[in-house]
Design an enzyme around this catalytic site. Structure first.
Site, PDB file in Angstrom:
ATOM      1  N   ASP A 182       0.032  12.523  -5.763  1.00 18.88           N
ATOM      2  CA  ASP A 182       1.263  11.927  -5.235  1.00 18.88           C
ATOM      3  C   ASP A 182       2.304  13.015  -4.954  1.00 18.88           C
ATOM      4  O   ASP A 182       3.027  12.960  -3.957  1.00 18.88           O
ATOM      5  CB  ASP A 182       1.830  10.905  -6.230  1.00 18.88           C
ATOM      6  CG  ASP A 182       0.843   9.802  -6.558  1.00 18.88           C
ATOM      7  OD1 ASP A 182       0.082   9.409  -5.655  1.00 18.88           O
ATOM      8  OD2 ASP A 182       0.807   9.346  -7.721  1.00 18.88           O
ATOM      9  N   HIS A 209       0.720   5.436 -10.582  1.00 22.06           N
ATOM     10  CA  HIS A 209      -0.186   6.072  -9.611  1.00 22.06           C
ATOM     11  C   HIS A 209      -0.889   5.024  -8.754  1.00 22.06           C
ATOM     12  O   HIS A 209      -2.097   5.063  -8.553  1.00 22.06           O
ATOM     13  CB  HIS A 209      -1.207   6.937 -10.365  1.00 22.06           C
ATOM     14  CG  HIS A 209      -2.127   7.727  -9.462  1.00 22.06           C
ATOM     15  ND1 HIS A 209      -1.663   8.604  -8.498  1.00 22.06           N
ATOM     16  CD2 HIS A 209      -3.476   7.757  -9.372  1.00 22.06           C
ATOM     17  CE1 HIS A 209      -2.694   9.153  -7.872  1.00 22.06           C
ATOM     18  NE2 HIS A 209      -3.806   8.646  -8.372  1.00 22.06           N
TER      19      HIS A 209
END
Length: 345
Positions: A182, A209
């Site tokens: 990310d 996530h």
């Protein structure tokens, strides 16, 4: 926050035989012996991740494990002329040997996402795999730093925590959900819009996530760029949906394997540097946390000889980010509880 680039480490391995590594002007010193185990090494993420870990001069022993196909991957990777000795292990009966003495265990094991599949669809398959692997880790290398890549990370990290608690081996400082992809995406996308060199960009990403639980803090990005609110919203959405972007682009033939392997290797490199006493190693990771009311949360953490040395706060948030933070809590809480309930079934 990626400290000295892993690519620099790779260059060091290739040009200096990896016997010594110089760090930011410090005198050269011998590199400690470190064993890294990759569980799921023959898979789509596992193979490129194994390659990248073989290139890392901080690794002296590389242990590759999967239920099938590992001998070939290990033979292939072992021919690379870098420091680490490589051994492949195949099948459940060899899992213990693969784990014994490991300093860092990286877990990319599990099935990948396919088009139309949510991370929740993966849950039952991958949750069972993670539960079994965590049980083995608690037995064979209870003090290792565990880097969880297997999705859904928002649930698999709590599953591993519960398994370790039952075994009496849980140390919250040694269990990490790898959310580095990310960060990698946020940095790449931001650099493109801000028109700045990506290697100098830093963007913290907090929350979880998956989907809306991924919250990039572009207000804290450096170097500072005065991007319009609409661009920030679009960058946030693209970071949250980066995995789906890759799944759709691969048209059902795979998910984010190469970028995930790179991100996993970056985070493992940071863990090794922390273990070796390199100062000020800071990364974002999904860990046990008191930063919010949720038991697990991704934020910046300082890594050291015991794993997590310090969980850092969120810092100042924009109104948009504050709203995003409140919006993600319900979904993240549900995913964490789902993992805990599965582990305790």
């Amino acid at each position: 926050m990626m400290k000295p680039s892993m690519l620099r480490s790779l260059h060091s391995a290739a040009t200096r035989g990896a016997s010594h590594i110089s760090r930011r002007g410090y005198a050269s010193e011998p590199v400690p012996e470190r064993k890294v185990a990759v569980l799921g090494a023959a898979g789509g993420i596992g193979q490129p991740l194994s390659l990248l870990m073989k290139l890392n001069p901080l690794v002296s022993s590389l242990s590759l494990y999967d239920i099938a196909g590992t001998p070939g991957v290990a033979a292939d990777v072992s021919h690379i002329n870098t420091r680490s000795k490589v051994v492949g292990y195949q099948g459940e009966e060899e899992l213990g040997k693969a784990l014994e003495g490991a300093d860092v265990v990286i877990i990319p094991a599990g099935v990948p996402r396919k088009p139309g599949m949510t991370r929740d669809d993966l849950f039952n398959i991958n949750a069972g795999i993670v539960k079994a692997l965590a049980t083995a880790i608690s037995k064979y290398c209870p003090h290792a730093l565990v880097n969880m890549i297997s999705n859904p990370v928002n649930s698999t990290v709590p599953i591993a925590a519960e398994v370790f608690k039952k075994a009496g081996t849980y140390d919250e400082k040694r269990l990490f959900g790898v959310t580095t992809l990310d960060v990698v995406r946020a940095k790449t996308f931001y650099a493109g819009k801000a028109n700045v060199p990506v290697d100098g960009v830093h963007v913290p990403v907090v929350g979880g996530h998956a989907g809306i639980t991924i919250l990039p803090l572009f207000s804290q990005a450096t170097p500072k760029a005065n991007l319009d609110d609409d661009i920030i919203k679009a960058l946030t959405k693209r970071t949250q949906e980066g995995g789906t972007e890759v799944v759709e682009a691969k048209a059902g033939k795979g998910s984010a394997t190469l970028s995930m392997a790179y991100a996993g290797a970056l985070f493992a490199d940071a863990c090794l540097k922390g273990l070796n006493g390199v100062p000020d190693v800071v990364e974002c990771s999904f860990v046990q946390s008191t930063v919010t009311e949720l038991p697990f949360f991704a934020s910046k953490v300082r890594l050291g000889k015991n794993g997590v040395e310090e969980v850092l706060g969120l810092g100042p948030l924009s109104d948009f980010e504050q709203q995003g933070l409140e919006s993600l809590k319900g979904e993240l809480k549900s995913s964490i509880e789902k993992g805990i309930n599965f582990a305790n079934k």
